[in-house]
Design a protein around this motif. Structure first.
Motif, PDB file in Angstrom:
ATOM      1  N   ALA A 180      -6.142   0.066  -5.189  1.00 60.82           N
ATOM      2  CA  ALA A 180      -7.489  -0.484  -4.993  1.00 60.82           C
ATOM      3  C   ALA A 180      -7.800  -0.610  -3.489  1.00 60.82           C
ATOM      4  CB  ALA A 180      -7.612  -1.846  -5.667  1.00 60.82           C
ATOM      5  N   GLN A 181      -6.790  -1.066  -2.730  1.00 56.12           N
ATOM      6  CA  GLN A 181      -6.993  -1.217  -1.284  1.00 56.12           C
ATOM      7  C   GLN A 181      -7.212   0.147  -0.626  1.00 56.12           C
ATOM      8  OE1 GLN A 181      -7.719  -3.651   0.334  1.00 56.12           O
ATOM      9  NE2 GLN A 181      -6.798  -5.513  -0.473  1.00 56.12           N
ATOM     10  N   LEU A 182      -6.414   1.148  -1.069  1.00 52.28           N
ATOM     11  CA  LEU A 182      -6.549   2.479  -0.467  1.00 52.28           C
ATOM     12  C   LEU A 182      -7.966   2.998  -0.641  1.00 52.28           C
ATOM     13  CD1 LEU A 182      -3.130   4.121  -1.428  1.00 52.28           C
ATOM     14  CD2 LEU A 182      -3.964   3.571   0.864  1.00 52.28           C
ATOM     15  N   GLN A 183      -8.513   2.720  -1.831  1.00 49.86           N
ATOM     16  CA  GLN A 183      -9.864   3.185  -2.099  1.00 49.86           C
ATOM     17  C   GLN A 183     -10.871   2.437  -1.218  1.00 49.86           C
ATOM     18  OE1 GLN A 183     -10.977   2.882  -6.183  1.00 49.86           O
ATOM     19  NE2 GLN A 183     -12.464   4.544  -6.002  1.00 49.86           N
ATOM     20  N   GLN A 184     -10.664   1.115  -1.143  1.00 50.37           N
ATOM     21  CA  GLN A 184     -11.546   0.289  -0.324  1.00 50.37           C
ATOM     22  C   GLN A 184     -11.541   0.713   1.138  1.00 50.37           C
ATOM     23  OE1 GLN A 184     -12.415  -4.442  -0.687  1.00 50.37           O
ATOM     24  NE2 GLN A 184     -10.375  -3.774  -1.163  1.00 50.37           N
ATOM     25  N   LEU A 185     -10.364   1.141   1.579  1.00 53.30           N
ATOM     26  CA  LEU A 185     -10.224   1.532   2.984  1.00 53.30           C
ATOM     27  C   LEU A 185     -10.672   2.974   3.220  1.00 53.30           C
ATOM     28  CD1 LEU A 185      -6.734  -0.048   3.755  1.00 53.30           C
ATOM     29  CD2 LEU A 185      -8.965  -0.873   4.504  1.00 53.30           C
ATOM     30  N   GLY A 186     -11.112   3.634   2.144  1.00 48.69           N
ATOM     31  CA  GLY A 186     -11.631   4.986   2.302  1.00 48.69           C
ATOM     32  C   GLY A 186     -10.557   6.024   2.566  1.00 48.69           C
TER      33      GLY A 186
END
Lengths: 394, 602
Positions: free
Chosen positions: A144-150
């Protein structure tokens, strides 16, 4: 600060040419991350590999007289995403570098790489052309974080990238991780660190996410954890790293014994560096003139490619005053847990340390600095309030 | 008596924005004082500050040659006057040099409280007052109503008031004719001992002291040896002359005339305003009456941000004091702010203007404490002492009574806003003295504690009346009141510069608001900062500013150190603007927080 008025009486014959490092900037990314404020540009067409390498070589030829005869102790290829460049292109660059520079056999040669599948296929070739260290931009293992961080990689690729690096023959590599991510609690941050430690990298960079101007995050700020939470995250993660045998040697850097990043250490110890590429910065000591100067290139890749090798490619230049030297020395050296020795100060700035007696005393009395006979280093409080410590030297 | 029948000395009395400066410009133009090219807007307001704010602060004079319709040449000396309540004293000085005054009233807005007060001063000093209706060209002009107001409120005949438009020039030539007919010529004797009244003095870096004088008797000439009577100092006159409005040297200034004198006076106190100049070899036997001395009503501490500017501040204050007798100052030491001066002012505008002049004309960086009034204490020994600084207020056991200054405020306001004004005055502990309907306006008089007025009364008055209310006030008396000293403690240390003396009934609220405001203003520091409000030993409100956990940049961009440096420079600049109290850094705004609490939320 009264430095400027006392310049006349300073004996300045002690400024020595320090070790020299080479930085090469690669200004393209497949996608711009929302937190990133580096000089990186989203790649819209095909990568102009040959043209860019050509430009780098032209710039090197132009600047060669500035570093004549001095050996290169480390090379760092940063970006952007340097791993967008094929091994063939980098090999061509290295051929040209070796033809012009003395690169010490012991030199640390680092490439920043993304943990994507595509890049991983290249790790072996990179190793073969002489690159001996990778800095892998993992950032987090939480999908989820990886996605949030683009980020364009997923957590499986992140884990796999480490194995690929090892198989390719990289015994030296760094994992970049970020903390203080939107919605992150201490447990989540600790999970990232634990996962990283499991992969047993020689070096971990653990950066706090900060919102920088002119980034997507600055336009639409995410909800970052409270100061208290960030503080808890730091305590937990640092303890964990310590227990796993990593030494915290700089604000955001942790290493196994003997695995500190030589290239970054050179920055932090106020060594010299020549920066090649779009927007790259150089800091060079001219021992003969007893002066230190900085210069930096035009930022935009296209402009850089057109101008490289000419005087117009330099966007700015500055000769450091004595007070600049002091402040910049401190800005770098006080990031290190071990600080610096009085000798290093004099070698790198050409100034006697007695000049700073009042400031050192003030920093000491405010509990920010320890001053021993052979070492000057920040206290734990000084590391946490480094900006306050540094303003004493402005 | 010499024949001075060709001279007219007059002032213009007008409320801010009623067109005084425009009318003055028109006079200058008609009398050929300046060419069209030289006519910059509003030439009389010479200080930048005056031009910007559109108000007159200091007296100025212009001598004009006017040829009347009958062919006679007149010398018109126009002496400008300030139009704000704080500067009533300056007005009386300017008027002392005149035989008449034009009362200029905006034909659409009507009479304002300030003009009323100044007009009374003129009448008291025996001047002929000529009413003039300005802005007659505006469609909303109501000359009949305004004439009625002048008669009702001021009480002078106004049926024959002249209607003009200073903007278009309509009626201005008739006005000059009426002026020379109605305003009397000065009387005086040229061939006698010199008596010249110093109306104003200012310091010029090249010329030394320049004084504006009205020659009452005798003649003032270049190369004359003169004596400044009250201080007994002698000088030799370098130059005399008039303002046309350009400075123009003349042979002499004779009885009845107004002009400047430069006498190589280098010391700042060499030519006090209100003093009399005479010749050394043939001195006058007595000096002119001069001006009544004036007491400052509002006090505040002014401190240089950079302590090295202390001497420069002292020097600047001395220069300003030269032509501003109402400015008072004495050294003050504050634990929080270091060395500075306790300064006394006529009112809030006066204070603002002085502070701005110090910052602009003298390049000083200042921090000021919240203004306060003078309180009277009756000590337990029965003595009466005055307190102009809350920090110096003794413990309650030391006195038996505190008295605060009470003013009588005269407010003129259109009907619609009467209710708002009354509730504002009640909130400020006012006692109604008079309420009278006059034409479209209402005249309201209240007794109000001056302490409440200096806080924010004027701003509030303007905002509750949408700018229509006008105010004039005068000191009434000291009156016993239940006042307490409210202290602010930061990390246990009393910050002297933040103490204030307020009425007990509002102390709880004020303490809470002040503490909250300070919390907003004090940035997080490396340690927790406790903020408390206390009356004596009793803490009535407390809060704290949490400690900053860290202040460090995670990533130092290896190569590019310039951005990081900019950040540090910014931080450094921010710190430079702070004052250190103990270990705590307090921004300048915090010292004025006392003034800003309790205001309408914006």
């Amino acid at each position: 600060m009264t430095l400027m008025t006392t310049t006349a009486t300073i004996n300045t014959t002690t400024l020595l040419a320090p070790p020299l490092a080479l930085y090469v900037h690669f200004p393209w990314c497949a996608r711009k991350c929302p937190y990133c404020d580096f000089n990186s540009h989203e790649l819209k067409n095909t990568l102009p590999e040959r043209d860019y390498i050509g430009a780098l070589v032209r710039e090197l030829d132009q600047h060669l007289p500035l570093i004549w005869g001095r050996p290169i102790r480390s090379i760092f290829m940063g970006g952007g995403t340097p791993s967008l460049f094929s091994a063939a292109a980098l090999d061509q660059l290295f051929g040209q570098l070796r033809a012009r520079l003395t690169i010490l056999p012991s030199a640390e040669i680092t490439l920043e790489a993304n943990p994507g599948t595509f890049e991983q296929q290249r790790f072996g070739e990179y190793r073969a052309l002489g690159i001996n260290r990778l800095s892998i931009g993992i950032q987090s293992f939480d999908p989820a974080q990886l996605q949030q961080l683009g980020r364009i990689h997923d957590h499986h690729q992140a884990i796999h990238a480490v194995a690929t690096a090892r198989q390719a023959g990289f015994d030296n590599f760094n994992l970049d991780l970020m903390y203080g991510l939107p919605g992150q609690d201490p447990n989540a941050a600790l999970a990232d660190i634990t996962q990283a430690i499991d992969l047993d990298p020689p070096h971990i960079s653990h950066y706090q996410l900060s919102i920088e101007p002119n980034t997507a995050f600055a336009h639409r700020p995410p909800r970052l954890p409270a100061d208290v939470t960030v503080s808890e995250i730091e305590t937990a993660c640092r303890t964990q790293l310590q227990q796993a045998g990593y030494t915290h040697y700089e604000i955001s850097a942790f290493a196994r014994p003997g695995r500190q990043c030589a290239h970054n250490l050179n920055y932090w110890q106020f060594g010299d560096y020549l920066g090649l590429g779009a927007g790259a910065h150089s800091k060079l000591t001219q021992a003969a003139q007893q002066q230190i100067s900085r210069q930096w290139n035009v930022k935009h890749p296209r402009e850089y490619q057109q101008l490289a090798g000419t005087a117009q490619a330099t966007a700015g230049q500055q000769t450091l005053s004595w007070s600049d030297c002091v402040l910049e020395f401190m800005m770098n050296n006080l990031r290190l847990h071990d600080g610096f020795s009085p000798t290093l100060f004099t070698e790198r700035t050409g100034l006697p340390l007695q000049l700073l007696q009042a400031q050192l005393q003030q920093a000491q009395s405010r509990g920010l600095l320890c001053v021993d006979a052979d070492r000057i280093y920040p206290t734990a409080r000084g590391r946490n309030f480094l900006n306050d410590l540094l303003t004493i030297f402005t | 008596m010499s024949d001075l029948s060709h001279i007219r000395n007059f002032s213009i009395i007008a409320h801010i924005d009623h067109g005084k400066s425009t009318l003055a410009d028109r006079f200058i133009q008609l009398c050929g004082g300046l060419s069209a090219r030289e006519m910059s807007e509003q030439v009389l307001d010479s200080m930048d500050l005056e031009k910007e704010r559109g108000i007159t602060i200091k007296a100025q004079s212009v001598s004009l040659n006017y040829q009347a319709k009958d062919g006679r040449h007149y010398l018109l000396n126009m002496i400008d006057t300030p139009g704000h309540v704080d500067f009533a004293y300056e007005v009386s000085r300017s008027l002392a040099a005149c035989e008449g005054a034009l009362l200029v009233v905006d034909a659409s807005q009507g009479v304002e409280a300030q003009s009323v007060a100044n007009c009374y001063t003129a009448l008291e000093q025996g001047l002929e007052v000529v009413p003039v209706l300005n802005k007659i060209d505006l469609p909303q002009a109501e000359p009949a109503r305004v004439i009625h107001e002048i008669e009702e409120i001021i009480g002078i005949a106004a049926q024959d008031a002249i209607s003009v438009s200073a903007k278009t020039g309509q009626g201005v030539d008739q006005l000059l004719e009426i002026l020379v007919k109605r305003i009397p010529a000065p009387s005086g004797e040229i061939n006698t001992s010199l008596q010249a009244l110093i109306i104003d003095s200012w310091f010029d870096n090249y010329l030394g002291v320049v004084s504006l004088v009205r020659v009452v008797n005798g003649e003032l000439k270049a190369r004359q040896k003169i004596t400044v009577m009250s201080i007994g100092r002698h000088y030799v006159v370098d130059k005399v002359g008039i303002f046309t409005p350009k400075k123009k040297a003349t042979e002499s200034l004779k009885a009845g005339e107004v002009g400047y004198v430069i006498a190589g006076i280098k010391e700042i106190d060499g030519a006090p305003v209100g003093d009399t100049i005479t010749t050394t070899d043939r001195p006058a036997d007595k000096s002119l009456p001069g001006f009544k001395s004036i007491k400052p009503q509002v006090f505040a501490g002014l401190f240089p941000i950079d302590s090295e500017q202390y001497e420069a501040l002292r020097d600047a204050l001395a220069k300003l004091r030269l032509n501003d007798a109402a400015l008072f100052y004495e050294p003050e030491t504050s634990q929080a702010l270091g060395f500075g001066f306790r300064c006394g002012f006529l009112g809030m505008l006066h204070m603002e203007i002085i502070q701005e002049r110090l910052e602009r004309e003298y390049n000083l960086n200042l921090i000021s404490t919240a203004p306060t009034v003078v309180f009277e204490l009756v000590t337990s020994k029965g003595e009466t002492i005055q307190i102009d600084n809350p920090a110096k207020m003794p413990d309650p056991g030391f006195y038996t009574e505190i008295r605060e200054p009470v003013i009588i405020a005269h407010i003129l306001v259109p009907h619609d806003y009467v209710g708002n004004i009354i509730s504002l005055c009640m909130e400020k502990r006012g006692v109604q003295k008079k309420l009278q309907y006059l034409g479209s306006q209402v005249s309201i008089s209240y007794e109000l504690p001056l302490n409440e007025v200096v806080m924010d009364f004027y701003d509030r008055l303007k905002s509750v009346s949408r700018g229509y209310a006008s105010l004039d006030y005068e000191f009434a008396r000291f009156q016993a009141s239940d006042l307490v000293k409210l202290d602010i403690l930061i990390n246990g240390d009393k910050v002297d510069a933040l103490s204030c003396i307020i009425h007990r009934s509002v102390s709880q609220t004020r303490g809470r608001e002040l503490v909250e405001k300070m919390k907003e203003l004090i940035p997080q520091q490396m340690f927790e900062v406790a903020i408390q409000a206390a009356i004596g030993a009793k803490v009535i409100s407390r809060t704290n500013v949490k400690a900053l956990r860290k202040n460090v940049t995670a990533k130092c961009y290896g190569g590019d150190i310039t951005r990081k440096r900019k950040l540090l420079d910014k931080q450094k600049e921010g710190k430079r603007r702070m004052k250190q109290v103990g270990k705590v850094e307090i921004p300048q705004d915090a010292f004025l927080a006392v003034l800003n609490v309790g205001k309408d939320p914006k």
